[in-house]
Design a protein around this motif. Structure first.
Motif, PDB file in Angstrom:
ATOM      1  N   GLY A 193     -11.247   7.085  -2.026  1.00 36.90           N
ATOM      2  CA  GLY A 193     -10.263   8.092  -1.672  1.00 36.90           C
ATOM      3  C   GLY A 193      -9.178   7.647  -0.710  1.00 36.90           C
ATOM      4  N   PRO A 194      -9.537   7.049   0.438  1.00 41.66           N
ATOM      5  CA  PRO A 194      -8.492   6.636   1.377  1.00 41.66           C
ATOM      6  C   PRO A 194      -7.502   5.636   0.785  1.00 41.66           C
ATOM      7  CG  PRO A 194     -10.616   6.720   2.476  1.00 41.66           C
ATOM      8  CD  PRO A 194     -10.892   6.930   1.020  1.00 41.66           C
ATOM      9  N   MET A 195      -7.989   4.686  -0.021  1.00 46.52           N
ATOM     10  CA  MET A 195      -7.071   3.719  -0.634  1.00 46.52           C
ATOM     11  C   MET A 195      -6.123   4.419  -1.605  1.00 46.52           C
ATOM     12  SD  MET A 195      -7.195   0.523   0.335  1.00 46.52           S
ATOM     13  CE  MET A 195      -6.538  -0.368  -1.071  1.00 46.52           C
ATOM     14  N   ARG A 196      -6.656   5.322  -2.383  1.00 44.32           N
ATOM     15  CA  ARG A 196      -5.791   6.003  -3.353  1.00 44.32           C
ATOM     16  C   ARG A 196      -4.731   6.842  -2.641  1.00 44.32           C
ATOM     17  NH1 ARG A 196      -7.524   8.961  -9.003  1.00 44.32           N
ATOM     18  NH2 ARG A 196      -5.405   9.120  -9.791  1.00 44.32           N
ATOM     19  N   GLU A 197      -5.117   7.524  -1.557  1.00 42.30           N
ATOM     20  CA  GLU A 197      -4.157   8.325  -0.802  1.00 42.30           C
ATOM     21  C   GLU A 197      -3.063   7.450  -0.200  1.00 42.30           C
ATOM     22  OE1 GLU A 197      -3.863  11.516  -0.411  1.00 42.30           O
ATOM     23  OE2 GLU A 197      -5.743  12.321  -1.176  1.00 42.30           O
ATOM     24  N   LEU A 198      -3.466   6.301   0.324  1.00 38.17           N
ATOM     25  CA  LEU A 198      -2.496   5.402   0.955  1.00 38.17           C
ATOM     26  C   LEU A 198      -1.497   4.846  -0.047  1.00 38.17           C
ATOM     27  CD1 LEU A 198      -4.813   3.368   3.339  1.00 38.17           C
ATOM     28  CD2 LEU A 198      -2.943   4.856   4.057  1.00 38.17           C
ATOM     29  N   LEU A 199      -1.981   4.511  -1.242  1.00 41.26           N
ATOM     30  CA  LEU A 199      -1.150   3.796  -2.205  1.00 41.26           C
ATOM     31  C   LEU A 199      -0.402   4.711  -3.166  1.00 41.26           C
ATOM     32  CD1 LEU A 199      -3.674   0.953  -3.092  1.00 41.26           C
ATOM     33  CD2 LEU A 199      -1.787   0.852  -1.461  1.00 41.26           C
ATOM     34  N   ALA A 200      -0.786   5.984  -3.243  1.00 43.94           N
ATOM     35  CA  ALA A 200      -0.202   6.890  -4.234  1.00 43.94           C
ATOM     36  C   ALA A 200       1.330   6.900  -4.235  1.00 43.94           C
ATOM     37  CB  ALA A 200      -0.747   8.298  -4.038  1.00 43.94           C
ATOM     38  N   PRO A 201       2.011   6.905  -3.082  1.00 42.81           N
ATOM     39  CA  PRO A 201       3.472   6.998  -3.121  1.00 42.81           C
ATOM     40  C   PRO A 201       4.187   5.656  -3.233  1.00 42.81           C
ATOM     41  CG  PRO A 201       2.734   7.171  -0.865  1.00 42.81           C
ATOM     42  CD  PRO A 201       1.497   7.027  -1.703  1.00 42.81           C
ATOM     43  N   LEU A 202       3.451   4.557  -3.319  1.00 44.25           N
ATOM     44  CA  LEU A 202       4.078   3.235  -3.261  1.00 44.25           C
ATOM     45  C   LEU A 202       4.421   2.724  -4.659  1.00 44.25           C
ATOM     46  CD1 LEU A 202       1.902   1.519  -0.503  1.00 44.25           C
ATOM     47  CD2 LEU A 202       3.949   2.929  -0.250  1.00 44.25           C
ATOM     48  N   SER A 203       5.572   2.069  -4.774  1.00 43.78           N
ATOM     49  CA  SER A 203       6.052   1.550  -6.060  1.00 43.78           C
ATOM     50  C   SER A 203       5.349   0.250  -6.428  1.00 43.78           C
ATOM     51  CB  SER A 203       7.560   1.292  -5.983  1.00 43.78           C
ATOM     52  OG  SER A 203       7.820   0.215  -5.100  1.00 43.78           O
ATOM     53  N   ASP A 204       5.445  -0.129  -7.701  1.00 43.75           N
ATOM     54  CA  ASP A 204       4.905  -1.414  -8.145  1.00 43.75           C
ATOM     55  C   ASP A 204       5.514  -2.563  -7.337  1.00 43.75           C
ATOM     56  OD1 ASP A 204       3.654   0.137 -10.021  1.00 43.75           O
ATOM     57  OD2 ASP A 204       4.529  -0.855 -11.770  1.00 43.75           O
ATOM     58  N   ALA A 205       6.823  -2.488  -7.093  1.00 47.69           N
ATOM     59  CA  ALA A 205       7.506  -3.574  -6.382  1.00 47.69           C
ATOM     60  C   ALA A 205       6.975  -3.720  -4.960  1.00 47.69           C
ATOM     61  CB  ALA A 205       9.012  -3.318  -6.358  1.00 47.69           C
ATOM     62  N   TYR A 206       6.714  -2.591  -4.311  1.00 47.63           N
ATOM     63  CA  TYR A 206       6.209  -2.683  -2.940  1.00 47.63           C
ATOM     64  C   TYR A 206       4.765  -3.165  -2.914  1.00 47.63           C
ATOM     65  CZ  TYR A 206       5.984  -1.665   2.042  1.00 47.63           C
ATOM     66  OH  TYR A 206       5.867  -1.782   3.403  1.00 47.63           O
ATOM     67  N   LEU A 207       3.977  -2.781  -3.913  1.00 44.36           N
ATOM     68  CA  LEU A 207       2.613  -3.311  -4.007  1.00 44.36           C
ATOM     69  C   LEU A 207       2.643  -4.827  -4.199  1.00 44.36           C
ATOM     70  CD1 LEU A 207       0.733  -0.644  -6.166  1.00 44.36           C
ATOM     71  CD2 LEU A 207       0.945  -0.800  -3.686  1.00 44.36           C
ATOM     72  N   GLN A 208       3.627  -5.323  -4.942  1.00 45.04           N
ATOM     73  CA  GLN A 208       3.796  -6.771  -5.094  1.00 45.04           C
ATOM     74  C   GLN A 208       4.072  -7.417  -3.745  1.00 45.04           C
ATOM     75  OE1 GLN A 208       3.469  -8.949  -7.487  1.00 45.04           O
ATOM     76  NE2 GLN A 208       4.156  -8.182  -9.478  1.00 45.04           N
ATOM     77  N   GLU A 209       4.907  -6.786  -2.927  1.00 43.15           N
ATOM     78  CA  GLU A 209       5.201  -7.333  -1.601  1.00 43.15           C
ATOM     79  C   GLU A 209       3.949  -7.384  -0.733  1.00 43.15           C
ATOM     80  OE1 GLU A 209       8.766  -6.265   0.630  1.00 43.15           O
ATOM     81  OE2 GLU A 209       9.363  -5.011  -1.069  1.00 43.15           O
ATOM     82  N   ILE A 210       3.149  -6.327  -0.793  1.00 48.36           N
ATOM     83  CA  ILE A 210       1.899  -6.310  -0.028  1.00 48.36           C
ATOM     84  C   ILE A 210       0.982  -7.444  -0.481  1.00 48.36           C
ATOM     85  CG2 ILE A 210      -0.206  -4.988   0.430  1.00 48.36           C
ATOM     86  CD1 ILE A 210       1.488  -2.439   0.236  1.00 48.36           C
ATOM     87  N   ALA A 211       0.835  -7.594  -1.793  1.00 46.08           N
ATOM     88  CA  ALA A 211      -0.029  -8.650  -2.335  1.00 46.08           C
ATOM     89  C   ALA A 211       0.459 -10.025  -1.911  1.00 46.08           C
ATOM     90  CB  ALA A 211      -0.070  -8.546  -3.862  1.00 46.08           C
TER      91      ALA A 211
END
Length: 228
Positions: free
Chosen positions: A76-94
């Motif tokens: 749950g906490p991970m899904r809540e944190l990541l729900a509003p983030l774009s694919d591009a920003y997830l790439q930056e995090i990775a």
């Protein structure tokens, strides 16, 4: 939304245009929200459940972030944190966590009899052909440190986390793109074998300067939908 999750989410999000940033505008600063659970600089938390993310292959980290956001992994906490983030920003995090080169924690002392640890080691190194179980090293590499761009390392992870993830695959609580090779493997393992594998892996020392291999071992023992 719980207050703590809201604070983490605000830390993760990139600053709004024109807003006065309350802290240095850098990925390292923003990613402090992640290190609250994953430990200092993403090196794994001391509670034994949250995994190390520092130095993992960027492609693997990106796929897991997508899986949490899109519901293929359940926390749950991970899904809540990541729900509003774009694919591009997830790439930056990775990319941020993948490029960190940091020491690994000490190995966890084994808490199983020697014969059980030997069984875990045999499954990791040789598998069990009679049951269609490939060796873990056949995909994750002889050094068990993973490979670019999407295969994670198995060393330096807490045994409770390893147990939890293999159990989640076995129970259908964690999924990857079809054909889901890890789900197939986990379902062929007995619970006591999962425990033995987790204890043996967590008890291995990670060499200084360890990194994922530049490419996966070939040929792959099974088709895996999560790999290109």
């Amino acid at each position: 939304m719980p207050r703590l999750i809201l604070l983490w989410l605000l830390a993760l999000l990139p600053p709004l245009a024109g807003a006065q940033a309350p802290f240095e505008d850098s990925m390292a600063q923003r990613m402090q929200a992640c290190t609250l659970c994953h430990g200092k600089e993403g090196r794994a938390a001391p509670d034994g459940y949250y995994p190390r993310i520092a130095g993992k292959p960027a492609g693997y980290l990106y796929q897991q972030l997508l899986a949490f956001r899109d519901g293929r992994r359940h926390y749950g906490p991970m899904r809540e944190l990541l729900a509003p983030l774009s694919d591009a920003y997830l790439q930056e995090i990775a990319q941020h966590f993948a490029q960190l080169e940091l020491p690994y924690a000490a190995a966890q002392p084994a808490a199983l009899p020697a014969q059980d640890l030997a069984r875990g080691q045999a499954l990791v190194r040789q598998g069990d052909a009679s049951r269609g179980l490939p060796a873990c090293s056949a995909c994750h590499g002889e050094a068990l440190l993973g490979a670019q761009a999407r295969i994670p390392g198995l060393l330096g992870l807490p045994r409770d986390y390893l147990n939890g993830q293999l159990g989640a695959w076995r129970a259908g609580q964690r999924r990857a793109a079809a054909p889901d090779c890890m789900a197939e493997i986990a379902k062929r393992l007995h619970p006591e074998e999962i425990n033995a594998i987790s204890h043996w892996l967590a008890g291995q020392t990670v060499p200084v300067g360890a990194k994922p291999a530049p490419s996966p071992p070939k040929p792959a023992p099974m088709r895996c939908g999560g790999l290109p």
